[in-house]
Design a protein around this motif. Structure first.
Motif, PDB file in Angstrom:
ATOM      1  N   THR A  45       0.829  -1.151  -0.143  1.00 19.27           N
ATOM      2  CA  THR A  45      -0.045  -0.105   0.095  1.00 19.27           C
ATOM      3  C   THR A  45       0.785   1.086  -0.243  1.00 19.27           C
ATOM      4  O   THR A  45       1.792   1.290   0.763  1.00 19.27           O
ATOM      5  CB  THR A  45      -1.011   0.062   1.313  1.00 19.27           C
ATOM      6  N   THR A  46       0.667   2.309  -0.810  1.00 20.06           N
ATOM      7  CA  THR A  46       1.350   3.330  -0.929  1.00 20.06           C
ATOM      8  C   THR A  46       0.690   4.502  -0.177  1.00 20.06           C
ATOM      9  O   THR A  46      -0.790   4.806  -0.583  1.00 20.06           O
ATOM     10  CB  THR A  46       1.415   4.010  -2.594  1.00 20.06           C
ATOM     11  N   SER A  47       1.498   4.996   0.870  1.00 18.74           N
ATOM     12  CA  SER A  47       0.622   6.121   1.541  1.00 18.74           C
ATOM     13  C   SER A  47       1.103   7.387   1.005  1.00 18.74           C
ATOM     14  O   SER A  47       2.267   7.793   0.540  1.00 18.74           O
ATOM     15  CB  SER A  47       1.198   6.343   3.036  1.00 18.74           C
ATOM     16  N   VAL A  48       0.048   8.268   0.869  1.00 22.40           N
ATOM     17  CA  VAL A  48       0.416   9.511   0.078  1.00 22.40           C
ATOM     18  C   VAL A  48      -0.334  10.914   1.149  1.00 22.40           C
ATOM     19  O   VAL A  48      -1.269  10.731   1.869  1.00 22.40           O
ATOM     20  CB  VAL A  48      -0.706   9.846  -1.208  1.00 22.40           C
TER      21      VAL A  48
ATOM     22  N   ASP B  76      -4.689  -0.147  -3.331  1.00 20.47           N
ATOM     23  CA  ASP B  76      -3.224  -0.014  -2.972  1.00 20.47           C
ATOM     24  C   ASP B  76      -2.727   1.135  -2.698  1.00 20.47           C
ATOM     25  O   ASP B  76      -1.540   1.602  -2.478  1.00 20.47           O
ATOM     26  CB  ASP B  76      -2.535  -0.600  -4.358  1.00 20.47           C
ATOM     27  N   MET B  77      -3.640   2.064  -2.352  1.00 25.30           N
ATOM     28  CA  MET B  77      -3.257   3.567  -1.728  1.00 25.30           C
ATOM     29  C   MET B  77      -4.133   3.778  -0.183  1.00 25.30           C
ATOM     30  O   MET B  77      -5.276   3.475  -0.138  1.00 25.30           O
ATOM     31  CB  MET B  77      -3.703   4.518  -2.763  1.00 25.30           C
TER      32      MET B  77
ATOM     33  N   ASP C  34       4.891   7.649   1.852  1.00 23.30           N
ATOM     34  CA  ASP C  34       5.525   7.164   0.532  1.00 23.30           C
ATOM     35  C   ASP C  34       5.771   8.293  -0.537  1.00 23.30           C
ATOM     36  O   ASP C  34       6.816   8.399  -1.397  1.00 23.30           O
ATOM     37  CB  ASP C  34       5.094   5.900   0.033  1.00 23.30           C
ATOM     38  N   VAL C  35       4.705   8.974  -0.795  1.00 22.98           N
ATOM     39  CA  VAL C  35       4.616  10.016  -1.932  1.00 22.98           C
ATOM     40  C   VAL C  35       3.885  11.213  -1.243  1.00 22.98           C
ATOM     41  O   VAL C  35       2.845  11.079  -0.492  1.00 22.98           O
ATOM     42  CB  VAL C  35       3.847   9.402  -3.145  1.00 22.98           C
TER      43      VAL C  35
ATOM     44  N   PRO D  30      10.334  11.036   1.209  1.00 25.09           N
ATOM     45  CA  PRO D  30       9.464  10.521   0.194  1.00 25.09           C
ATOM     46  C   PRO D  30       9.667  10.697  -1.108  1.00 25.09           C
ATOM     47  O   PRO D  30      10.367  11.802  -1.416  1.00 25.09           O
ATOM     48  CB  PRO D  30       8.149  10.920   0.905  1.00 25.09           C
ATOM     49  N   ARG D  31       9.042  10.495  -2.012  1.00 24.12           N
ATOM     50  CA  ARG D  31       8.876  10.880  -3.462  1.00 24.12           C
ATOM     51  C   ARG D  31       7.789  11.854  -3.407  1.00 24.12           C
ATOM     52  O   ARG D  31       6.833  11.794  -2.743  1.00 24.12           O
ATOM     53  CB  ARG D  31       8.419   9.593  -4.469  1.00 24.12           C
TER      54      ARG D  31
ATOM     55  N   ARG E  54       1.768   5.717  -8.844  1.00 28.31           N
ATOM     56  CA  ARG E  54       2.484   4.620  -8.371  1.00 28.31           C
ATOM     57  C   ARG E  54       3.966   4.275  -9.083  1.00 28.31           C
ATOM     58  O   ARG E  54       4.633   3.588  -8.477  1.00 28.31           O
ATOM     59  CB  ARG E  54       1.654   3.471  -9.301  1.00 28.31           C
TER      60      ARG E  54
ATOM     61  N   ALA F 141       6.148   6.057  -6.676  1.00 24.58           N
ATOM     62  CA  ALA F 141       6.260   5.051  -5.292  1.00 24.58           C
ATOM     63  C   ALA F 141       7.074   3.980  -5.794  1.00 24.58           C
ATOM     64  O   ALA F 141       7.918   3.568  -4.831  1.00 24.58           O
ATOM     65  CB  ALA F 141       4.849   4.668  -4.995  1.00 24.58           C
TER      66      ALA F 141
END
Length: 229
Positions: free
Chosen positions: A9-12, A34-35, A57-58, A84-85, A124, A127
């Protein structure tokens, strides 16, 4: 029975001074398995604080905000590391500030009116460590924005320590990356295996301290390996 591995899972972290804009981004991200939304910030100062506290993450980073803008916020987040990105969001695709954001350490940029699938794909990609600016668009992007900024201070290319550390082959590959060549084109034109190209690029990133392909291209421009057309 073998269990299917769960996708990461990508955290934003959403950064925008417009509440309705943040709401729209949140609704879109929360619709994806996935987010997840780590948090929201309405100012650059708040973005710097939350990036440190939440370690997303982003970061979706707006540029134009009252007080500390997105460029300065990006710079401060990057300086704190590990980072993070950061995906810069601009109102116009020829916004001169987008390049300043990339130079500050962002991994790419998108316009705010991008299609939802484009925004999701961009998150995505970033990340995963890819640069959201496609290789074929890199030269057009930097050629457009480099004219708006003063030349980066420093020594000529031959004396730039980031470039001086590269082998002749690595310097050649960095130069053609900055000209917008894809890995496949590099492999074909320089008669290399694509896996070898990827190895060279990994070494280039390590030696120059670049976090991704876009940052490596900026190094090439700063070091005068290539010039804007």
């Amino acid at each position: 029975m073998t269990e299917t591995p769960t996708a990461p899972t990508t955290s934003v972290l959403i950064v925008d001074d417009q509440p309705m804009q943040r709401f729209g981004f949140r609704m879109l991200l929360e619709s994806q398995d996935d987010m997840k939304v780590a948090g929201e910030a309405g100012t650059g100062t708040e973005a710097v604080r939350l990036a440190a506290e939440l370690a997303p993450d982003v970061v979706l980073m707006d540029i134009r905000m009252p007080g500390m803008d997105g460029i300065e916020a990006t710079r401060r987040i990057i300086e704190r590391g590990p980072v993070p990105r950061i995906l810069i969001l601009t109102t116009f695709d020829m916004d001169e500030y987008a390049y300043a954001g990339l130079r500050a350490g962002a991994s790419g940029f998108l316009v705010k009116d991008a299609l939802p699938e484009e925004l999701l794909a961009g998150i995505r990609a970033v990340a995963a460590g890819d640069a959201i600016v496609a290789p074929g668009l890199t030269r057009r992007l930097l050629d457009a924005y480099v004219h708006h900024l003063p030349a980066a201070p420093g020594a000529p290319a031959a004396l730039d320590p980031r470039v001086a550390a590269l082998t002749d082959r690595e310097r050649e590959i960095l130069t053609v990356i900055a000209r917008g060549w894809t890995n496949t084109e590099i492999a074909q034109r320089l008669h290399l295996a694509e896996s070898t190209v990827k190895t060279h690029i990994s070494r280039i990133l390590a030696k120059t301290g670049a976090r991704d392909r876009v940052q490596a291209v900026i190094v090439a421009y700063d070091a005068k390996l290539v010039e804007p057309t």
